[in-house]
Scaffold this active site. Structure first.
Site, short mmCIF file in Angstrom:
data_model
loop_
_atom_site.label_atom_id
_atom_site.label_comp_id
_atom_site.label_asym_id
_atom_site.label_seq_id
_atom_site.Cartn_x
_atom_site.Cartn_y
_atom_site.Cartn_z
N GLN A 271 6.24 31.75 91.53
CA GLN A 271 7.65 32.06 90.65
C GLN A 271 8.69 31.23 91.65
O GLN A 271 8.87 31.78 93.11
CB GLN A 271 7.88 33.49 89.85
CG GLN A 271 6.80 33.70 89.13
CD GLN A 271 6.66 35.12 88.66
OE1 GLN A 271 6.80 35.87 89.73
NE2 GLN A 271 6.20 35.22 87.21
N TYR B 153 -3.98 44.21 79.00
CA TYR B 153 -3.51 44.84 79.42
C TYR B 153 -4.81 46.43 78.51
O TYR B 153 -4.87 47.40 80.38
CB TYR B 153 -2.61 45.51 78.50
CG TYR B 153 -1.28 45.38 79.11
CD1 TYR B 153 -0.14 46.18 79.78
CD2 TYR B 153 -0.76 43.64 78.18
CE1 TYR B 153 0.77 45.48 79.74
CE2 TYR B 153 0.54 43.23 79.29
CZ TYR B 153 1.59 44.15 79.32
OH TYR B 153 2.74 43.97 79.51
N VAL C 84 16.31 31.03 101.68
CA VAL C 84 15.98 30.74 100.77
C VAL C 84 16.36 31.42 99.55
O VAL C 84 16.68 30.97 98.09
CB VAL C 84 14.89 29.99 100.49
CG1 VAL C 84 13.89 32.07 99.84
CG2 VAL C 84 14.00 29.70 99.84
N GLY C 85 17.58 33.00 99.07
CA GLY C 85 17.56 33.49 98.62
C GLY C 85 18.75 32.67 97.72
O GLY C 85 19.23 33.30 96.83
N GLU D 253 6.74 41.69 75.38
CA GLU D 253 6.86 39.82 75.50
C GLU D 253 5.90 39.39 74.54
O GLU D 253 6.21 37.65 74.46
CB GLU D 253 5.31 40.16 76.80
CG GLU D 253 5.27 40.90 77.69
CD GLU D 253 4.50 41.71 78.73
OE1 GLU D 253 3.52 41.36 78.68
OE2 GLU D 253 4.58 42.05 79.41
N THR E 296 6.65 40.75 93.36
CA THR E 296 6.50 41.65 92.81
C THR E 296 6.90 42.42 93.03
O THR E 296 7.18 42.94 94.38
CB THR E 296 4.94 42.18 93.30
OG1 THR E 296 4.39 41.35 92.89
CG2 THR E 296 4.33 43.43 92.15
#
Length: 418
Positions: A207, A97, A286-287, A139, A412
């Site tokens: 992911q 960050y 693919v969902g 996080e 993203t």
């Protein structure tokens, strides 16, 4: 945690029109300068999203939303939750960050020119630190609650082709003592591999949804082999999807792959107050992977819920898990499946090989399959962004409130929901 002064809040709100016009220029310059100065970050940021400009656009949109709601940040809570889950799956830390913040402010000052006054930059410095501290805190909590920390080595125990372009990878931990957490159906893991063709070797993470029910000795991801990635537009197909093609073409049973802890804010949760509520699972292409985890979980747990599985594919060759879903429906009167084919193969007959010709259109499905009349029905949709927006809009036109519709967009950013 330090808060912005009233005058700084007003300055941030005043920059909304400027960010709307120049935000993408700011973030594009920021990423380019930051990665040039910190080449190790190539091992963290998605090369494809950098090349397509997708990541810069996503950050520009997030900054604009942050500025517009600087005095009512609660509105952004769902978006921040989504981003934090993605960050922890990539092991983004507090020091990252600091690097992003310094480069963002420098790029903002350069692009804004005379409009980037000292007061404006001070206000944005304070605003960024407020946002960063909020996300770092969230996080840290996720890291602390995770079952393991850092990338773990898993070996490929089985590789199963599910359709023309989707293959399942059954992954088991190399460490015998590593316990696989009971993740929530619908969540994902990040998979990290080294891509030698990128700048002499760069680690890249992607992911992938966990496509099976939790509570087993393995995790399963089902990956679509991406034939090409758009860089400069639809006519400029520059390269294959790096990680998906490596998994399909170069990873064999026994090979070791690095895997993150499961995370994700899109999931099914069995709450006591709606244990009998129907569940409608709507996917395109693919969902279906994250929804397969939900379907398998509900069937495995012998749920009393009525379940509708609605899936759209190009044709029978590209429809994954067809035999599995049909077997579940044949053996469970509570499960019903509806298939759409947008471009059926020669010889495929509507009503026999698939149910409806064309892309998914909820108007062509009986209301008894969608359970519109039940005010507790839960809807989960996953696929391309426009597909999900169309599904969401159609369900709203039927009177389904937004809080009963969950959407999952791969990549993203989130779904640009109205």
């Amino acid at each position: 945690m330090a808060t912005l002064t009233p005058s700084q809040v007003q300055i941030i709100k005043a920059t909304v029109p400027v960010l709307a016009e120049h935000g993408n220029s700011i973030t594009t310059k920021m990423y380019a300068d930051m990665i040039d100065a910190n080449p190790d970050l190539r091992n963290i940021f998605n090369h494809t999203h950098q090349a397509t400009g997708h990541q810069a656009r996503a950050l520009a949109g997030a900054l604009l939303a942050y500025a517009a709601h600087i005095d009512d940040l609660g509105v952004l809570s769902p978006a921040l939750q989504l981003i934090c889950h993605k960050h922890v799956s990539l092991y983004i830390r507090a020091e990252h960050y600091d690097i992003v913040g310094a480069n963002l402010l420098e790029s903002m000052k350069t692009v804004l020119g005379e409009a980037g006054t000292s007061h404006t930059m001070d206000a944005w410095g304070a605003a960024y630190r407020q946002l960063a501290n909020t996300m770092i805190s969230k996080e840290d909590g996720m890291y602390q609650s995770a079952g393991w920390h850092g990338w773990k080595e898993f070996y490929l125990a089985r590789k199963v082709r599910e359709s023309e372009d989707i293959t399942s990878f059954y992954l088991m931990p190399v460490e015998a003592k590593l316990m696989i957490p009971v993740y929530k159906p619908g969540q994902y893991v990040s998979v990290r591999v080294k891509v030698d063709e990128l700048d002499g070797g760069v680690w890249q993470a992607r992911q992938y949804s966990l496509s099976d029910a939790p509570g087993q000795d393995h995790v399963r991801i089902s990956v679509k082999k991406e034939p090409s990635i758009e860089i400069a537009g639809p006519k400029h197909m520059a390269h294959k999807g790096y990680v998906s093609n490596m998994l399909h073409e170069h990873k064999s049973e026994g090979d070791v792959i690095r895997v993150s802890h499961p995370f994700g804010d899109f999931y099914f949760e069995d709450k006591d107050e709606d244990k009998d509520a129907p569940v409608v699972l709507i996917s395109a292409g693919v969902g279906l992977t994250c929804l397969m985890s939900i379907l398998n979980t509900l069937v495995q747990e012998k749920s009393s819920r009525l379940i509708s599985w609605i899936h759209g594919a190009r044709d029978s060759d590209t429809r994954a898990f067809r035999k599995h879903v049909d077997a579940l429906a044949a053996n469970n009167e509570r499960v019903r499946a509806v298939y759409f084919d947008s471009n059926p193969k020669d010889g495929e007959v509507e009503g026999q090989h698939f149910d409806v010709r064309g892309r998914i259109d909820l108007d062509k499905i009986g209301k008894d399959v969608l359970f519109i009349d039940n005010d507790k029905t839960q809807y989960f949709a996953c696929g391309p962004a426009q597909f999900m927006l169309d599904v969401d809009a159609k369900l709203r036109s039927y009177g389904v409130p937004a809080e009963r519709v969950k959407l999952e967009l791969f990549g993203t950013g989130g779904v640009p929901r109205a």
